[in-house]
Every structure is written in structure tokens, then in C-alpha cells.
Design a protein around this motif. Sequence first.
Motif, PDB file in Angstrom:
ATOM      1  N   LYS A 219       0.852  -1.186   0.000  1.00 19.39           N
ATOM      2  CA  LYS A 219       0.000   0.000   0.000  1.00 19.39           C
ATOM      3  C   LYS A 219       0.894   1.244   0.000  1.00 19.39           C
ATOM      4  N   GLY A 220       0.580   2.185  -0.874  1.00 14.88           N
ATOM      5  CA  GLY A 220       1.381   3.403  -0.978  1.00 14.88           C
ATOM      6  C   GLY A 220       2.430   3.356  -2.071  1.00 14.88           C
ATOM      7  N   ASP A 221       2.568   2.208  -2.730  1.00  9.38           N
ATOM      8  CA  ASP A 221       3.526   2.113  -3.838  1.00  9.38           C
ATOM      9  C   ASP A 221       2.996   2.856  -5.058  1.00  9.38           C
ATOM     10  N   TYR A 222       3.901   3.557  -5.750  1.00  4.46           N
ATOM     11  CA  TYR A 222       3.572   4.150  -7.040  1.00  4.46           C
ATOM     12  C   TYR A 222       3.761   3.082  -8.116  1.00  4.46           C
ATOM     13  N   VAL A 223       2.845   3.007  -9.058  1.00  3.38           N
ATOM     14  CA  VAL A 223       2.927   2.007 -10.113  1.00  3.38           C
ATOM     15  C   VAL A 223       2.526   2.633 -11.452  1.00  3.38           C
ATOM     16  N   ARG A 224       2.852   1.921 -12.527  1.00  2.00           N
ATOM     17  CA  ARG A 224       2.355   2.276 -13.856  1.00  2.00           C
ATOM     18  C   ARG A 224       2.017   0.994 -14.601  1.00  2.00           C
ATOM     19  N   THR A 225       1.071   1.079 -15.520  1.00  3.25           N
ATOM     20  CA  THR A 225       0.731  -0.089 -16.331  1.00  3.25           C
ATOM     21  C   THR A 225       1.889  -0.398 -17.268  1.00  3.25           C
ATOM     22  N   ASP A 226       2.151  -1.705 -17.450  1.00  3.65           N
ATOM     23  CA  ASP A 226       3.346  -2.093 -18.188  1.00  3.65           C
ATOM     24  C   ASP A 226       3.146  -3.472 -18.798  1.00  3.65           C
ATOM     25  N   ILE A 279      -6.716  -4.303 -10.289  1.00  6.08           N
ATOM     26  CA  ILE A 279      -5.990  -4.822 -11.446  1.00  6.08           C
ATOM     27  C   ILE A 279      -4.961  -5.844 -10.976  1.00  6.08           C
ATOM     28  N   GLU A 280      -4.615  -6.782 -11.859  1.00  6.75           N
ATOM     29  CA  GLU A 280      -3.649  -7.821 -11.517  1.00  6.75           C
ATOM     30  C   GLU A 280      -2.247  -7.223 -11.326  1.00  6.75           C
ATOM     31  N   ARG A 281      -1.511  -7.793 -10.376  1.00  6.50           N
ATOM     32  CA  ARG A 281      -0.112  -7.396 -10.133  1.00  6.50           C
ATOM     33  C   ARG A 281       0.735  -7.522 -11.391  1.00  6.50           C
ATOM     34  N   ASN A 282       0.398  -8.464 -12.273  1.00  7.47           N
ATOM     35  CA  ASN A 282       1.217  -8.775 -13.446  1.00  7.47           C
ATOM     36  C   ASN A 282       1.397  -7.607 -14.398  1.00  7.47           C
ATOM     37  N   TRP A 283       0.480  -6.655 -14.389  1.00  9.80           N
ATOM     38  CA  TRP A 283       0.537  -5.540 -15.341  1.00  9.80           C
ATOM     39  C   TRP A 283       0.883  -4.222 -14.675  1.00  9.80           C
ATOM     40  N   LEU A 284       1.436  -4.308 -13.480  1.00  4.87           N
ATOM     41  CA  LEU A 284       1.842  -3.105 -12.746  1.00  4.87           C
ATOM     42  C   LEU A 284       3.341  -3.143 -12.498  1.00  4.87           C
ATOM     43  N   LEU A 285       4.008  -2.062 -12.832  1.00  2.00           N
ATOM     44  CA  LEU A 285       5.444  -1.923 -12.564  1.00  2.00           C
ATOM     45  C   LEU A 285       5.627  -0.868 -11.487  1.00  2.00           C
ATOM     46  N   ARG A 286       6.276  -1.251 -10.379  1.00  2.00           N
ATOM     47  CA  ARG A 286       6.487  -0.306  -9.279  1.00  2.00           C
ATOM     48  C   ARG A 286       7.511   0.747  -9.694  1.00  2.00           C
TER      49      ARG A 286
END
Length: 509
Positions: A219-226, A279-286
Amino acid sequence: MKIFKTTTRKIILLIFVFVFTFNTLAFAGTNPSRAEIESMIEDVAQKRAIPSVLLKAIARVESVYEHYNTDGTPKISGSSIGLMQVSNRNGGYDSERLKYDIKYNIEAGADVLLNKWSMSSYQSVSSVGNMDPNILENWYFALWAYNGWAQSNNPNEVTSYAKKYTYQQTIYNVIEKEYGKKINNIDFSYLPYSGKPSRSLVVPTPAYTNSGNIVLYEKGDYVRTDGVRETYELRDQPAGAYIHQLGENQLGTITEGPVLKNGYYWYKVYVNENTEGWIERNWLLRTGDIEHGRYVYDDIAFHWARKDIMDLYNKGIISESKSFNPNRIATKEEFCIFLGKAIDISEEEQKEKSIALAENGTEEIIAESGIPAAGAEDLIPGEELPFSDASKINPWAVEYVEEIYDLGLLDSYREELKPLEKLTRKEATLMMDGLFEEDHNYDNLDINTIFSDLGNLSNNEKKAVKNAYTNGLISGKYSGSFCPNDYLSRAEAAALMVKISDKLEEKNN
């Protein structure tokens, strides 16, 4: 006129063929080493939340870790292309990139495996246990389906030498032989004697399992779709209904999760006041976190020391650059630089202390800094180092090595420093020894009762290990073992520097 047009078309066709042939030769490739290929696969597996050993074994079985043939052309077998032998029969990927971009080919292979995993988790094919992707044994049917949901991969149907090993068993064998990890098979009695098992079949996870080491976010992590996809879907709940569509590189912040559902770890992501969903973890890049901000290094997003590294950056101890190389072994020179900056010995502060020395006297200023006094003569900038190999110190590191030497933290080195050699854990404790006073509450502690592998150390080395341990700077590497001769990574050095910096700040306040 017709003849002219026909001739023109022929010339154009010849030019096209020549240009295409020239470009094909120009882009003809050379296979990277196996180590480089495996590193690329590990990077993709980390991002896609796939156990890397599975993806590496698939590459081994599909292409023997080779993307190109000996003549430099891409490996193509039927419709299957490159390292991961990705089929583009349905046009889901860029064929030219599959041929000439190895990283893209790996990404596509990961995407194929995730599609097979999704078939299993949503019961388009059989599944294993609770479909936790972090359990290697749960990937059995996804591996079976990698090249198609073929009945010939039923282990109960193997009758000839040619079919001695199913595809999934071949993957398991590679993993055991080449990576030293044995994956336990499911109970084959759940499978039919021939053909494909029922889509609704759920086979129990074996009693003994192996971890896939998937890195989860917080929680609190910045992510982008990837990923290789162009669009991504947000849902109203884990595995729920679609509510928002996101594009590539969409930024967001994790507000909830992870939640395991239908074979995926789900996170609730806040994009803006109008867009939020799961959204699934698989498509998120921290890309960072709310406490430390955007990560300024491209190789720390999945590293255990990422927060320590960013703490050092935010303190000004390290500078922004493309990469930090956290797993690279620290040299003695690098450790001196880290240590010098961690205790706030910079050119600017050195000037301030020089002025203060003239006004207040050495002992008072040193006491205020929280660093043990070594005498005024030891603080003269530019003092010549006594080491015979001092000339090997890089110019940008000289001042820090001198400052660490002036503080008496290099006393364990006599004639040679060997500044560019790798630093061991015991050497790190010797360099830190003297920064902080011994805690007399531990006077009667025998450090050999804490760590069983210090028998070959000198008394000074044992003292340094004890001092570092009792001051909370460093602990054992394994249970009951300090591993004094193991090398210290840059990430471990960063974690040490954070503790040293915090302890000095606490002492000076």
C-alpha cells in the motif's frame, strides 16, 4: 505505357527485395550469452509476477537459450518465432519485433504463459489447488498448455519412447538438472487414463511445495501499467466486472491489496478522483512509493533494499544515476565513499569544521560531531596515505579514503589497502569499528555464542563484529552464522549506511 508500368513494377519489386534482404542481413543477430539471456528473462519474470525459473526453463526447452540461428537469422519453426518460440498465428504480437527484439520476444513468451495460466485459473483447462502463482507446483496445467492443450501431455498416456516425457515434465527435469530445484508432481491418479482432463478438474496442490519468489507490492507504492498489451482493465473488485480501461504507462497509487483471487494477486489502484479499481499485479510496474518518492534508479523496484537506497539518495549520500547496481559487490573504495558521506564528511562540511577548529579547538568540535577524536593533525585535508597502492584509488574517491583514514577507521590495513578489491563482511565491521562506543551492557557477551563461524578471526576482528552487532548495525547472514568472509553487496552496504546515518543523527540530537 503498359510496358513501362510493368517494367517499373518489376524494378520497384527488385528494389524492395534488395532492400528487404539488405535489412534482414543488417539486422542479423548474434545470440547473447546464456547468463545475459537468463538475466533478461529474470527481469521480465519479475515484472510479470511469474516464477523466473519456469520462464527460464521454457526458453531452455524451446530454443536452448538461442534466439538466432548460426547465420544470424531468427529461429523460426512453422509459426513459432525466436527464443520463446512464440506463435503469432493470430496476430497478437508484432512479428518483426518477435524476430529481432529478444526482450520483446521474452515479454511475449511471458504473455503466452500468463494466458495459459488464466485458462487454468478461470477453468478453461484444469487447475491445481488454490492457484496461488507463488507456488511452483500450481503451474502444472499452465505449462501443459504452453504449446497447446494437447492430450499427448497426459502423463498417463505416455506409451512410446518419443513420448517418454510430457512437456511439463521436460520443464521440471530442466529445472531440477540445471537449476537444482525439484518441483513435485501433482497426483496423476486425478487425471484420466487418456485424453485431456476435464476443464472443471481441480487437483490438490502437492503436500510439499516450492516458492516462486514473486515480489508483491505494498500500500502506498507508485505504479504504472506495463507490458506488451496496449490497454489494461480496472475492475470493481478482484476478478470482478470491468469499470475502467487504462492505456500504456498509466500512473497510479496502490491503495489496497494484495488479494489472491482466481490465480492472481490483485491491487486497488487510485489513478484520479474519477478512476480507481482493481488490477492484476502482473501488469503493474512499481516506480516508487509515497514515503520515498519516485525511484531514481532503474534497477531497484523489486529489490529488498530499495527503501534503504532511496533513504541514502534523499539524505544526499548518493546521487541520481541510471542504475544503482544493488547486487554488485562493494569495493573497499566504494565503502569508504559511502561511509564518508554517511557520517557527513563532505568537502563543504570539512571547510566548516576547519573554520570551527580555529575558533573552538579540535576536541570540542569532534565531540559535537559525534565522531571519535583522533588528534588535530589527523584532520589535515590531503594528508598523504601510507598505503603503497594509494595511486590505484580513483580520483573521485581519494578525499573520502583520506577522511576515513584520518578517523582511524583504516587502521587494520598496513602496507596495502587494495581499494578496488571486493569488501568482505568482516572488513566492513573493521571499518565501522570506532564509530560508536562499545555498549558495556554486553561486556560479558561472548560473540562466539551468537555466531558459530568466527573461530578463524583475530581478536580485533571478533571485537569489531561484536561492536557492530551490539550497536545494531549488522546481524548474521544466516541463522547462527555471520559469514565473515562473504562479500558485501552494494545493497547491504546501503542498508548499513542508513543505520549508521540514523544512529549518528540520534547521537547528535
